[in-house]
Design a protein around this motif. Structure first.
Motif, PDB file in Angstrom:
ATOM      1  N   GLN A  61       5.949   8.956  -3.008  1.00  0.00           N
ATOM      2  CA  GLN A  61       5.369   7.828  -2.271  1.00  0.00           C
ATOM      3  C   GLN A  61       5.557   6.527  -3.035  1.00  0.00           C
ATOM      4  N   MET A  62       5.417   6.592  -4.354  1.00  0.00           N
ATOM      5  CA  MET A  62       5.535   5.376  -5.147  1.00  0.00           C
ATOM      6  C   MET A  62       6.978   4.886  -5.226  1.00  0.00           C
ATOM      7  N   LEU A  63       7.927   5.796  -5.230  1.00  0.00           N
ATOM      8  CA  LEU A  63       9.341   5.377  -5.207  1.00  0.00           C
ATOM      9  C   LEU A  63       9.645   4.630  -3.915  1.00  0.00           C
ATOM     10  N   ARG A  64       9.111   5.125  -2.803  1.00  0.00           N
ATOM     11  CA  ARG A  64       9.315   4.412  -1.529  1.00  0.00           C
ATOM     12  C   ARG A  64       8.645   3.042  -1.576  1.00  0.00           C
TER      13      ARG A  64
ATOM     14  N   ASP B  52       6.809  10.998 -15.219  1.00  0.00           N
ATOM     15  CA  ASP B  52       6.557  10.253 -13.983  1.00  0.00           C
ATOM     16  C   ASP B  52       6.657   8.751 -14.218  1.00  0.00           C
ATOM     17  N   THR B  53       6.050   8.285 -15.310  1.00  0.00           N
ATOM     18  CA  THR B  53       6.138   6.858 -15.650  1.00  0.00           C
ATOM     19  C   THR B  53       7.591   6.447 -15.849  1.00  0.00           C
ATOM     20  N   GLU B  54       8.355   7.247 -16.583  1.00  0.00           N
ATOM     21  CA  GLU B  54       9.768   6.950 -16.826  1.00  0.00           C
ATOM     22  C   GLU B  54      10.541   6.869 -15.515  1.00  0.00           C
ATOM     23  N   THR B  55      10.279   7.782 -14.598  1.00  0.00           N
ATOM     24  CA  THR B  55      10.990   7.795 -13.319  1.00  0.00           C
ATOM     25  C   THR B  55      10.747   6.510 -12.537  1.00  0.00           C
ATOM     26  N   LEU B  56       9.494   6.076 -12.495  1.00  0.00           N
ATOM     27  CA  LEU B  56       9.151   4.878 -11.734  1.00  0.00           C
ATOM     28  C   LEU B  56       9.700   3.615 -12.390  1.00  0.00           C
ATOM     29  N   VAL B  57       9.611   3.550 -13.702  1.00  0.00           N
ATOM     30  CA  VAL B  57      10.128   2.389 -14.432  1.00  0.00           C
ATOM     31  C   VAL B  57      11.644   2.281 -14.258  1.00  0.00           C
ATOM     32  N   LYS B  58      12.331   3.396 -14.336  1.00  0.00           N
ATOM     33  CA  LYS B  58      13.790   3.373 -14.182  1.00  0.00           C
ATOM     34  C   LYS B  58      14.199   2.977 -12.766  1.00  0.00           C
ATOM     35  N   GLU B  59      13.372   3.316 -11.782  1.00  0.00           N
ATOM     36  CA  GLU B  59      13.667   2.898 -10.411  1.00  0.00           C
ATOM     37  C   GLU B  59      13.595   1.380 -10.292  1.00  0.00           C
TER      38      GLU B  59
ATOM     39  N   TYR C 180       0.865  -1.179   0.000  1.00  0.00           N
ATOM     40  CA  TYR C 180       0.000   0.000   0.000  1.00  0.00           C
ATOM     41  C   TYR C 180       0.899   1.226   0.000  1.00  0.00           C
ATOM     42  N   ALA C 181       0.829   2.022  -1.070  1.00  0.00           N
ATOM     43  CA  ALA C 181       1.656   3.219  -1.189  1.00  0.00           C
ATOM     44  C   ALA C 181       0.883   4.496  -0.886  1.00  0.00           C
ATOM     45  N   GLY C 182      -0.413   4.387  -0.667  1.00  0.00           N
ATOM     46  CA  GLY C 182      -1.219   5.566  -0.363  1.00  0.00           C
ATOM     47  C   GLY C 182      -1.416   6.483  -1.548  1.00  0.00           C
ATOM     48  N   ILE C 183      -1.556   5.906  -2.747  1.00  0.00           N
ATOM     49  CA  ILE C 183      -1.609   6.702  -3.979  1.00  0.00           C
ATOM     50  C   ILE C 183      -2.826   7.619  -4.010  1.00  0.00           C
ATOM     51  N   LYS C 184      -4.006   7.054  -3.824  1.00  0.00           N
ATOM     52  CA  LYS C 184      -5.213   7.875  -3.906  1.00  0.00           C
ATOM     53  C   LYS C 184      -5.272   8.877  -2.754  1.00  0.00           C
ATOM     54  N   LYS C 185      -4.825   8.463  -1.583  1.00  0.00           N
ATOM     55  CA  LYS C 185      -4.808   9.367  -0.434  1.00  0.00           C
ATOM     56  C   LYS C 185      -3.891  10.555  -0.686  1.00  0.00           C
ATOM     57  N   ALA C 186      -2.775  10.298  -1.402  1.00  0.00           N
ATOM     58  CA  ALA C 186      -1.808  11.362  -1.666  1.00  0.00           C
ATOM     59  C   ALA C 186      -2.329  12.380  -2.680  1.00  0.00           C
ATOM     60  N   ILE C 187      -3.086  11.901  -3.673  1.00  0.00           N
ATOM     61  CA  ILE C 187      -3.550  12.829  -4.713  1.00  0.00           C
ATOM     62  C   ILE C 187      -4.902  13.443  -4.385  1.00  0.00           C
ATOM     63  N   SER C 188      -5.634  12.815  -3.459  1.00  0.00           N
ATOM     64  CA  SER C 188      -6.947  13.318  -3.091  1.00  0.00           C
ATOM     65  C   SER C 188      -7.187  13.057  -1.612  1.00  0.00           C
ATOM     66  N   PRO C 189      -6.532  13.832  -0.740  1.00  0.00           N
ATOM     67  CA  PRO C 189      -6.641  13.587   0.706  1.00  0.00           C
ATOM     68  C   PRO C 189      -8.082  13.671   1.192  1.00  0.00           C
ATOM     69  N   ALA C 190      -8.475  12.694   1.998  1.00  0.00           N
ATOM     70  CA  ALA C 190      -9.824  12.697   2.569  1.00  0.00           C
ATOM     71  C   ALA C 190      -9.829  13.568   3.819  1.00  0.00           C
ATOM     72  N   PRO C 191     -10.938  14.259   4.073  1.00  0.00           N
ATOM     73  CA  PRO C 191     -11.009  15.076   5.286  1.00  0.00           C
ATOM     74  C   PRO C 191     -10.888  14.222   6.531  1.00  0.00           C
ATOM     75  N   THR C 192     -10.209  14.741   7.525  1.00  0.00           N
ATOM     76  CA  THR C 192      -9.994  14.009   8.771  1.00  0.00           C
ATOM     77  C   THR C 192     -11.255  14.071   9.627  1.00  0.00           C
ATOM     78  N   THR C 193     -11.739  12.911  10.030  1.00  0.00           N
ATOM     79  CA  THR C 193     -12.905  12.848  10.918  1.00  0.00           C
ATOM     80  C   THR C 193     -12.606  11.889  12.049  1.00  0.00           C
TER      81      THR C 193
END
Length: 482
Positions: free
Chosen positions: A159-162, A117-124, A30-43
């Motif tokens: 986040q995805m690199l980690r 971005d795709t190139e960066t992740l693929v090269k990693e 779990y890299a938290g992709i959707k949370k990172a691009i669209s943070p949900a309000p804290t409740t």
């Protein structure tokens, strides 16, 4: 006639460890992709739930033959552009060492930045693979990527690199049924269950295995082509240890997709990210007697064995395509439309597609209404391709029959139209037939305008439109497409 079991309970099946293809390892996190691009309000009252995995990696122990088919949507997502360019640059004997997949963000309509971005992740991934340091930076990529999720937003690269570094650490990469099922879960967006199947077959003296994963529930109406024919997202991955040459694998995949994934529709919308990849690494073990297979087989060297492989791949593709239709957003019915005795396959396919994507037909199927008028209407306006000699549908020859599904052998077919003339219908029997989850519609064109030779047939699979479909679609924001 409706099952009380959930779709996950009905369609997620155990995988036998012995049927997993050899020479592949998978890892998921779990890299938290959707949370990172669209943070949900804290409740404070929000329940704590274990997050679904959203980043997964498959690695082959040896460079594998690779084939792909991709969306023909003009707005192709960055991972589609990268993969098609990579395969074209490698030429007819393309190889792949790994496939990276993420959900939560489609990386579509993101411009040059999205491609970078795709190139960066693929090269990693390339850098962390055992042989990565030996790869030149100007060589075509042997790592491919698939993405699905929110459209119009760039990937959260840090986040995805980690996440990638975690996937490549220690003993995270492995091969067992649980690891493969987690990979299938990482593919999911609005899907209600992970879609994973395996099968085993012999090719000469080799015992071969194949595993397939796909996803899709909304934005499903694929028309995928080869990387040289570039014209919620459907993603598919077929992984085998069979020894298959790249050009042969590409031809087998294209034919399988043509008669499976390109014959399904949930909502009539073609995604920007549709991708099917197939890898074959040749690691299948030698067993007993049989035709010896040394090196990668092709139509020239082993035509009989290639046919066996092609049939297995097609059968598995059809099975996986069916799972997507069954998991259509809000779907309660699985509908098969068979059009036969047309001039060409393409003409039969066009008519079957028109019927399957008709909102009126799909609503009628949900209402369990044998409404042949809506079926005829959709067939009549189909964009039928031209042929030589010219062929056209002849309304005075058309037959329409509702056929019982295989699990309803006590029921008889109900013909609603014969030679273009409506037939008396027993409404009680029709209601009983259409109460089943699976509905089969046969349209016989009886040759149409040709007096002979019109025997082409195409099958299409779709689902109904239900109130739940509207609820699911309305619950999604205009950017959260898949």
């Amino acid at each position: 006639m409706h099952s009380t079991m959930s779709k996950a309970e009905r369609f997620v099946v155990p995988v036998d460890r012995n049927t997993l293809p050899r020479g592949y390892l998978v890892a998921t996190t779990y890299a938290g992709i959707k949370k990172a691009i669209s943070p949900a309000p804290t409740t404070a009252s929000a329940p704590q739930q274990a997050p679904k995995p959203d980043l997964t990696l498959l690695v082959s122990s040896t460079p594998a033959s690779v084939a792909g088919t991709f969306t023909s949507n003009k707005f192709q997502a960055a991972p589609v552009v990268h993969a098609t360019k990579a395969l074209q640059a490698q030429g007819p004997h393309a190889r792949a060492r790994a496939v990276l997949v993420n959900s939560g963000c489609a990386n579509a309509v993101t411009g040059q930045g999205g491609c970078e971005d795709t190139e960066t992740l693929v090269k990693e991934v390339q850098k962390l693979l055992p042989a990565g340091k030996q790869s030149s930076s100007d060589m075509p990529s042997d790592v491919l990527m698939m993405s699905t999720g929110v459209i119009g937003v760039r990937l959260p690269v840090p986040q995805m690199l980690r996440g990638i570094q975690h996937l490549m650490r220690g003993h995270i990469l492995q091969s067992n049924p649980d690891a493969w099922l987690e990979m299938a879960r990482a593919f999911m967006t609005t899907d209600t269950f992970p879609k994973l199947r395996t099968r085993q077959f012999t090719l000469g003296n080799r015992l071969c295995s194949i595993a397939a994963i796909d996803k899709g529930a909304g934005m499903i109406h694929p028309h995928m082509t080869s990387p040289g024919g570039l014209h919620a997202t459907l993603l598919g991955l077929f992984v085998t240890d069979a020894p298959v040459a790249t050009p042969t694998l590409q031809r087998c995949l294209e034919e399988a997709v043509r008669q499976s994934f390109n014959c399904i529709s949930v909502d009539g919308d073609m995604s920007t990210n549709d991708t099917i990849l197939a890898l074959a690494n040749g690691q299948a073990p030698v067993i007993g007697q049989g035709t010896s297979v040394e090196g990668n087989m092709s139509e020239e060297t082993h035509p009989d064995l290639v046919k066996i492989f092609a049939d297995e791949l097609k059968a598995m593709s059809v099975e996986m395509a069916h799972l997507i239709v069954r998991d259509g957003e809000g779907a309660e019915k699985f509908v098969q439309v068979r059009v036969k005795n047309a001039g060409t396959y393409e003409q039969a396919h066009a008519i079957a597609s028109s019927i399957s994507t008709s909102a009126l037909v799909k609503c009628a199927m949900h209402g369990e209404d044998a409404n042949w008028g809506r079926i005829l209407c959709a067939a009549g306006y189909a964009a039928v391709p031209t042929s030589s000699p010219a062929w056209s549908l002849d309304p005075s020859k058309v037959n329409v029959t509702f056929v019982p599904p295989p699990n309803a052998r006590n029921l008889s077919p109900i013909q609603t139209l014969k030679n273009g003339v409506p037939q008396p219908v027993d409404e009680a029997k029709a209601a009983e037939l259409l109460s089943h989850e699976d509905i089969y519609i046969d349209m016989d064109l009886q040759g149409g305008s040709w007096t002979e030779g019109a025997c082409a047939e195409a099958v299409f699979w779709t689902c109904d439109f239900s109130k739940e479909y509207i609820s699911v679609r309305c619950a999604c924001s205009h950017t959260d497409q898949w």
